[in-house]
Design an enzyme around this catalytic site. Structure first.
Site, PDB file in Angstrom:
ATOM      1  N   PRO A  53       2.944  -1.993  -2.814  1.00 30.41           N
ATOM      2  CA  PRO A  53       4.288  -2.033  -2.228  1.00 30.41           C
ATOM      3  C   PRO A  53       4.411  -3.200  -1.250  1.00 30.41           C
ATOM      4  CG  PRO A  53       2.982  -0.328  -1.169  1.00 30.41           C
ATOM      5  CD  PRO A  53       2.148  -0.880  -2.286  1.00 30.41           C
ATOM      6  N   THR A  97       3.090   5.711   3.879  1.00 30.90           N
ATOM      7  CA  THR A  97       2.396   4.666   4.625  1.00 30.90           C
ATOM      8  C   THR A  97       2.379   5.018   6.100  1.00 30.90           C
ATOM      9  OG1 THR A  97       2.919   2.932   3.033  1.00 30.90           O
ATOM     10  CG2 THR A  97       2.435   2.229   5.272  1.00 30.90           C
ATOM     11  N   HIS A 143      -3.032  -2.895   5.633  1.00 32.35           N
ATOM     12  CA  HIS A 143      -1.699  -3.488   5.517  1.00 32.35           C
ATOM     13  C   HIS A 143      -1.776  -5.005   5.299  1.00 32.35           C
ATOM     14  CE1 HIS A 143       2.413  -1.783   6.056  1.00 32.35           C
ATOM     15  NE2 HIS A 143       2.746  -3.058   6.032  1.00 32.35           N
ATOM     16  N   ARG A 190      -7.819 -11.006  -4.736  1.00 35.09           N
ATOM     17  CA  ARG A 190      -7.261 -12.283  -5.201  1.00 35.09           C
ATOM     18  C   ARG A 190      -7.783 -12.699  -6.577  1.00 35.09           C
ATOM     19  NH1 ARG A 190      -5.118 -11.062  -0.984  1.00 35.09           N
ATOM     20  NH2 ARG A 190      -4.726 -12.409   0.817  1.00 35.09           N
TER      21      ARG A 190
END
Length: 366
Positions: free
Chosen positions: A66, A144, A264, A299
């Site tokens: 998200p 969250t 986060h 990544r």
């Protein structure tokens, strides 16, 4: 490609972290601290990266994280992300701070649609959002819990004259990016359409609403409220933002189906551990009964493999797909997903593993 297309304030929002950006750096360093111990002379003529998440098969071992304010990067950004996710057969977690209606995203065919919930304002607001997500047939609710205070993202001081207003330099610099303006602002400035009805009428502009929500996050959010929300929600329930293994255990006790270990993306509390740092201990505490998902610093395909080897059920990618979105819209998101798919497939072969299910700590060393 994304850097060329985006104005500087949007690039910094995409890339930035909090304060010294030590947490942001740790997310990358945690993956870099592990090296592979490949197995030799294994028949890897066929390789399988499929997993099962909540008893549903997925051809890839990751989902799209998200992320809010995606309207800064492209018009209809969340719908484009959702379409690419649906084509790949992976979940898309839509943020409360998204810029497309929950129902428009839910209408994407074949989408595994998860709704991420921020807890702000009166209790009636969160309950209304939960009820909407249920009506939209969202597969999972993702609470969250690490954003009740806004992280100190010091880069904003370079780009904003004051909260909610870009500096003159930022406005002039943005004017030098006509392609961004044409593909992002064609319908006007984006808005937080899923929260708009709950905002004061004079705080519904893009930046004004973001700062209002930020100022009205529920600082009293606790385990009792998390348990109450669990009781409201009839489907899969996950808590995102836990890092302490004690809290992961407590999530089990309130009936959570899963936990997303996360800091986060390094954008909240600086100098925290990375999710990968606590993954093995969290798995040891809860066993196989709780779904554990990792985000932050993912990544490359090798990062996904490391997370799975250390006990994660899946990983989340956030910035990677946003780069694709900013560069080329839905096709860019698809390309970002394909890069991960290609890397994971090739790296399984090089690692001497036929399947992601074969992975374990024995494939890694510090």
């Amino acid at each position: 490609m994304a850097h060329r297309r985006l104005p500087a304030f949007a690039v910094e929002y995409l890339e930035g972290g909090a304060e010294e950006e030590a947490t942001l750096a740790r997310n990358l360093a945690a993956f870099a601290s592990y090296r592979f111990l490949p197995r030799a002379l294994v028949d890897v003529s066929s390789r399988d990266q499929s997993i099962s998440l909540f008893d549903r098969a997925m051809s890839l071992p990751f989902a799209i994280a998200p992320t809010g304010l995606n309207g800064l990067f492209r018009n209809k950004a969340d719908v484009l992300l959702a379409r690419a996710a649906a084509e790949a057969g992976i979940p898309f977690i839509q943020s409360t701070m998204s810029n497309d209606r929950m129902e428009d995203v839910a209408a994407v065919p074949n989408l595994r649609h998860w709704w991420q919930l921020y807890v702000f304002g009166e209790r009636s607001i969160r309950d209304a959002l939960v009820a909407r997500a249920e009506r939209a047939q969202c597969e999972a609710l993702v609470l969250t819990i690490d954003a009740q205070f806004y992280g100190d993202r010091e880069w904003e001081q370079r780009r904003f004259a004051h909260p909610g207003r870009l500096s003159l330099g930022s406005i002039l610099e943005a004017a030098l990016h006509p392609l961004w303006a044409a593909t992002t602002l064609s319908g006007g400035m984006p808005s937080f359409v899923n929260a708009l009805d709950f905002l004061p009428k004079d705080r519904r502009g893009f930046f004004e609403s973001a700062f209002w929500i930020r100022a009205n996050m529920d600082h009293a959010l606790d385990w009792d409220e998390a348990a109450r929300l669990r009781g409201l929600w009839p489907r899969k329930f996950l808590i995102k933002g836990l890092l302490n293994p004690d809290d992961v255990q407590r999530a089990v006790s309130i009936g959570a189906d899963g936990v997303i270990l996360s800091n986060h993306g390094g954008r909240q509390l600086d100098w925290t551990v990375a999710a990968l740092d606590v993954l093995q201990e969290a798995r040891r505490r809860v066993g196989a009964g709780l779904t554990l998902i990792v985000d932050g610093g993912v990544r490359r395909g090798t990062d996904v493999l490391k997370a799975l080897a250390l006990g994660a059920d899946a990983a989340l990618i956030g910035r990677a797909t946003l780069y694709g979105l900013a560069a080329a819209g839905q096709n860019g998101v698809t390309r970002a997903i394909d890069i991960f798919r290609e890397e994971i497939d090739r790296d399984l072969g090089l690692l001497g593993a036929r399947s992601v299910k074969d992975l374990g700590p024995g494939f890694l060393t510090r």
